[in-house]
Structure formats: structure tokens, C-alpha cells
Write a protein that holds these residues in place. Structure first.
Motif, PDB file in Angstrom:
ATOM      1  N   ASP A 134       0.837  -1.204   0.000  1.00 45.83           N
ATOM      2  CA  ASP A 134       0.000   0.000   0.000  1.00 45.83           C
ATOM      3  C   ASP A 134       0.870   1.252   0.000  1.00 45.83           C
ATOM      4  O   ASP A 134       0.549   2.241  -0.668  1.00 45.83           O
ATOM      5  CB  ASP A 134      -0.913   0.014   1.229  1.00 45.83           C
ATOM      6  CG  ASP A 134      -1.912  -1.132   1.231  1.00 45.83           C
ATOM      7  OD1 ASP A 134      -2.663  -1.256   0.255  1.00 45.83           O
ATOM      8  OD2 ASP A 134      -1.917  -1.913   2.199  1.00 45.83           O
ATOM      9  N   ARG A 163       0.963   4.151  -2.805  1.00 41.25           N
ATOM     10  CA  ARG A 163       0.703   5.547  -2.406  1.00 41.25           C
ATOM     11  C   ARG A 163       1.797   6.466  -2.947  1.00 41.25           C
ATOM     12  O   ARG A 163       1.519   7.567  -3.437  1.00 41.25           O
ATOM     13  CB  ARG A 163       0.645   5.647  -0.882  1.00 41.25           C
ATOM     14  CG  ARG A 163       0.494   7.057  -0.337  1.00 41.25           C
ATOM     15  CD  ARG A 163       0.852   7.116   1.140  1.00 41.25           C
ATOM     16  NE  ARG A 163       2.247   6.729   1.359  1.00 41.25           N
ATOM     17  CZ  ARG A 163       2.788   6.555   2.562  1.00 41.25           C
ATOM     18  NH1 ARG A 163       2.050   6.695   3.645  1.00 41.25           N
ATOM     19  NH2 ARG A 163       4.055   6.224   2.680  1.00 41.25           N
ATOM     20  N   LEU A 189      -6.870   2.492  -1.453  1.00 37.70           N
ATOM     21  CA  LEU A 189      -5.974   1.337  -1.337  1.00 37.70           C
ATOM     22  C   LEU A 189      -6.510   0.372  -0.279  1.00 37.70           C
ATOM     23  O   LEU A 189      -7.649   0.453   0.132  1.00 37.70           O
ATOM     24  CB  LEU A 189      -4.557   1.812  -1.029  1.00 37.70           C
ATOM     25  CG  LEU A 189      -3.971   2.801  -2.050  1.00 37.70           C
ATOM     26  CD1 LEU A 189      -2.557   3.195  -1.670  1.00 37.70           C
ATOM     27  CD2 LEU A 189      -3.997   2.218  -3.455  1.00 37.70           C
ATOM     28  N   GLY A 190      -5.659  -0.543   0.167  1.00 34.76           N
ATOM     29  CA  GLY A 190      -6.077  -1.582   1.101  1.00 34.76           C
ATOM     30  C   GLY A 190      -6.347  -2.873   0.351  1.00 34.76           C
ATOM     31  O   GLY A 190      -7.114  -2.897  -0.608  1.00 34.76           O
ATOM     32  N   HIS A 191      -5.668  -3.950   0.776  1.00 35.40           N
ATOM     33  CA  HIS A 191      -5.831  -5.230   0.071  1.00 35.40           C
ATOM     34  C   HIS A 191      -5.724  -6.430   1.015  1.00 35.40           C
ATOM     35  O   HIS A 191      -5.423  -7.531   0.581  1.00 35.40           O
ATOM     36  CB  HIS A 191      -4.809  -5.345  -1.059  1.00 35.40           C
ATOM     37  CG  HIS A 191      -3.378  -5.354  -0.597  1.00 35.40           C
ATOM     38  ND1 HIS A 191      -2.741  -4.244  -0.124  1.00 35.40           N
ATOM     39  CD2 HIS A 191      -2.473  -6.357  -0.528  1.00 35.40           C
ATOM     40  CE1 HIS A 191      -1.509  -4.547   0.209  1.00 35.40           C
ATOM     41  NE2 HIS A 191      -1.318  -5.832  -0.018  1.00 35.40           N
ATOM     42  N   SER A 230     -10.077  -2.691  -2.352  1.00 36.98           N
ATOM     43  CA  SER A 230      -9.982  -1.365  -1.709  1.00 36.98           C
ATOM     44  C   SER A 230     -10.521  -1.407  -0.281  1.00 36.98           C
ATOM     45  O   SER A 230     -11.491  -0.736   0.078  1.00 36.98           O
ATOM     46  CB  SER A 230     -10.735  -0.306  -2.527  1.00 36.98           C
ATOM     47  OG  SER A 230     -10.078  -0.066  -3.747  1.00 36.98           O
TER      48      SER A 230
END
Length: 363
Positions: free
Chosen positions: A43, A47, A59-61, A137
Motif C-alpha cells: 500500500d 501511495r 488502497l487496502g488489500h 480497496s
């Protein structure tokens, strides 16, 4: 529907929690209420656009959550199910059909292209299209994801803990158990004791490695590595010759190694400290590394292999990790520190400085 999400507006900018609009799930898609999301180095590099994804993006996974609604033709989950969200794959190419979705032919566009599999968006900020990351996300209160992203999990384990299984923890443990498959009694060196490296330490213990050597520059991480199963710990800042030290510990070199740092000099060390015919798995994103091919690889028959997401089929592998956790063999909860969603920037800073191994945001 209106939701809260941490939006990355510009390269390198702080995460900003905004109200965004999330579209309804389409065919083969699922609406999920996010309970928690792990914070991962990937992430951060997105970014900062080291690995580019079209901005703005959410983002975020490494999400975990509860199914709220299913779209047409969804067969694997139902409302109320607990799920872990992992990476996206097409499910149709040769790699996917032979049990290797981590090397899917469409892996990059599906996970880093910013759009869903039908090439449209689900997230909008003031009518502007916002990129989706890894098809989920998870830095948001709700997500829409394809059912292929989802792993249904038991309800008897704290769901907030489980998000990091979708990427970092799966990567470290899967690289050991799925890719390297070390023989009982073999030796392994693990470079970098973040969440990926420490997950590899726990997996190496499960595999029965006789010597598990953890290498890092933070003493507190090395102490945790020893608690989780490492038999030896080396501080790379204090040891004069890491390669010589490992060769002495292992009677000529480690059978296996995992390199998680992405630091070119450490990548080369991981090769040089192998035994003849040894194998190193590279899982850290690294720049250019200079090798003497004959001296470092050919002369001793060594192998260097790249591994993505632990070469795992998440729907098969993540439930196995949860079973190991229930038995006390895979205590990944010791890596985790919880943060509130609005503390996302603090969580990233603590991760970057090594203060926290695996930050997890509670939504």
C-alpha cells in the motif's frame, strides 16, 4: 451507497478519510461490510507511486468482513458469511486453471489497473472515478469485490485478526509451505522480520526445519522471531559478515532462504549464504541487483526464484492457516497491533519505522 474510505488523492499524500459513493454489486460481485484491514508495505509503495495505480485511489488489500449482499450468479457465499479478501485473478488462464492464480496472466491489470474485471469503476468521489486496488480497496467501511477474491472463513475466530492472511501472512507462510517445501530437518535463513518474514518463520517451524535463522536490523523483531520459532537470530547491523556467520551455523550454507527486504545487498547475501544446490525465494520488491552469475549461482547449482502471494490458492490455503492458528501452531496474532480507522496515517508511520510489525485498522 455512501461510505467512508481513505482516499489517496496525489502521489505521496497522506491518506484522507472521505465520504465516497460505492455502486451496487454486479454479476459475480459481493457487497461486504469491512470489519478490519491490514496495512501492508505494498500500500505504501503504491501511495508513493513506486508501483503506479491510477489516482485518486482507495488502497487496502488485506480486508476481512461480513457479506451484506450478493449480485447475480454468486454461488460461493451468502449474506452473513465471514470472509477474508485476497488478490484478484481471472480464473480462466492456464496459470489459474493449473492452481497458480498468483501468476495469473491478468494479475497486474486486475490488481493494479484500478478497474474491476468488467473495466468499470465502483467507487466515486464527487462524481470522479476512483481506482479500486486488488479488486477490493479495503481501506473503507464497505467494499464491492468479485467472489473470486473471497475466502469464506469460520465464525469462531475473531474476524478482525484475519485480514492480513489475505496478503502478507499468506505470502510468507505460503512461500515456505507451497513453494520451497523444505524437507524435515533442513535449514532455512529468513531475511527481514516484518510480517512476511515472521510468517515464514512460523511456517518453517511447522515444516520441521532444524535451523531457522532470522536476520533483521531491529532487535525487538529478532526477539519476536525467536519466540515464534527461529533457532538463531542475527542483527545485520552488528554482524560483520552475515554470509560467513550463516555458513558457520549451517555447516556450509542454508538449504533454503527467503528474502523479504528488497535491499539489493541483502538479496545477494541470501544467495551467497546458500548451500550448494540451495534455493532462495525472492518475495521483496527490489531494484537492480548485480550478480556474478557463474560465481553466485552456476558454480554451486543454486536457484533463485520469485514468488508472489506465497504461490497460494487463497480459498484452499487460508483455511489451513486458520486451522494451524486454532491448534496454536501459527500464532500470527502476535504480529498484530490494532488501530482505529482514523489512525491510518499513524499506522503507516509505525509500520515504516519498524515500531509495529503488522498494523490492522478496525473500521
Amino acid at each position: 451507497m455512501l461510505i467512508k474510505a481513505a482516499v489517496t488523492h496525489h502521489k505521496g499524500s497522506a491518506f484522507k478519510i472521505e465520504t465516497v459513493n460505492l455502486s451496487e454489486p454486479k454479476e459475480n460481485e459481493v457487497l461486504i461490510k469491512v470489519v478490519a484491514s491490514g496495512v501492508c508495505h505494498t500500500d505504501a509503495i503504491v501511495r508513493d507511486q513506486i508501483a503506479p495505480v491510477p489516482l485518486p485511489a482507495v488502497l487496502g488489500h488485506e480486508g476481512s468482513g461480513i457479506v451484506e449482499k450478493i449480485g447475480f450468479n454468486v454461488r460461493t457465499v451468502r449474506p452473513g458469511d465471514h470472509v477474508v479478501l485476497s488478490f484478484s485473478s481471472c480464473g480462466q488462464c492456464e496459470e489459474c486453471l493449473t492452481g497458480h492464480p498468483t501468476t495469473c496472466n491478468e494479475l497486474n491489470p486486475l490488481n493494479f489497473g484500478g478497474r474491476m474485471s468488467d473495466h468499470t469503476h465502483r467507487i466515486f468521489y464527487k462524481e470522479q472515478e476512483v481506482s479500486t486496488f486488488f479488486g477490493q480497496s479495503s481501506f473503507s467501511t464497505y467494499v464491492v469485490a468479485n467472489e473470486k477474491n473471497l475466502v469464506k472463513v469460520d465464525k469462531d475466530v475473531d474476524l478482525a485478526l484475519l485480514g492480513p492472511l489475505g496478503c502478507g501472512i499468506q505470502t510468507g507462510s505460503g512461500t515456505v509451505l507451497n513453494k520451497l517445501k523444505p524437507e524435515f530437518g533442513s535449514t532455512i535463513a529468513i531475511y527481514g522480520c516484518g510480517a512476511v518474514g515472521l510468517s515464514a518463520v512460523m511456517a518453517a517451524k511447522i515444516a520441521g526445519c532444524s535451523k531457522i535463522i532470522a536476520i533483521d536490523v531491529h532487535d525487538h523483531r529478532l526477539e519476536l522471531a525467536m519466540e515464534l520459532g527461529a533457532t538463531h537470530a542475527l542483527n545485520g547491523k552488528e554482524v560483520v559478515d552475515v554470509v560467513a556467520q550463516i555458513k558457520e551455523m549451517t555447516n556450509g550454507g542454508a538449504h533454503y532462504a527467503i528474502e523479504t527486504t528488497g535491499v539489493p545487498v541483502v538479496v545477494r547475501q541470501s544467495v551467497q549464504a546458500l548451500k550448494n544446490r540451495g534455493t532462495v525465494a525472492i518475495v521483496g520488491a527490489t531494484g537492480e541487483v548485480t550478480f556474478n552469475i557463474h560465481q553466485d549461482l552456476m558454480a554451486d547449482g543454486k536457484t533463485m526464484v520469485g514468488v508472489v502471494e506465497g504461490d497460494a490458492v487463497p480459498q484452499v490455503f487460508i483455511p489451513k492457516l486458520i486451522e494451524y492458528y486454532k491448534r496454536g501452531q501459527f500464532p500470527f496474532n502476535k504480529l498484530i497491533k490494532f488501530y482505529n480507522f482514523d489512525e491510518i496515517n499513524e499506522a503507516f508511520e509505525d509500520s515504516h519505522t519498524g515500531k509495529t510489525v503488522k498494523p490492522v485498522l478496525k473500521m
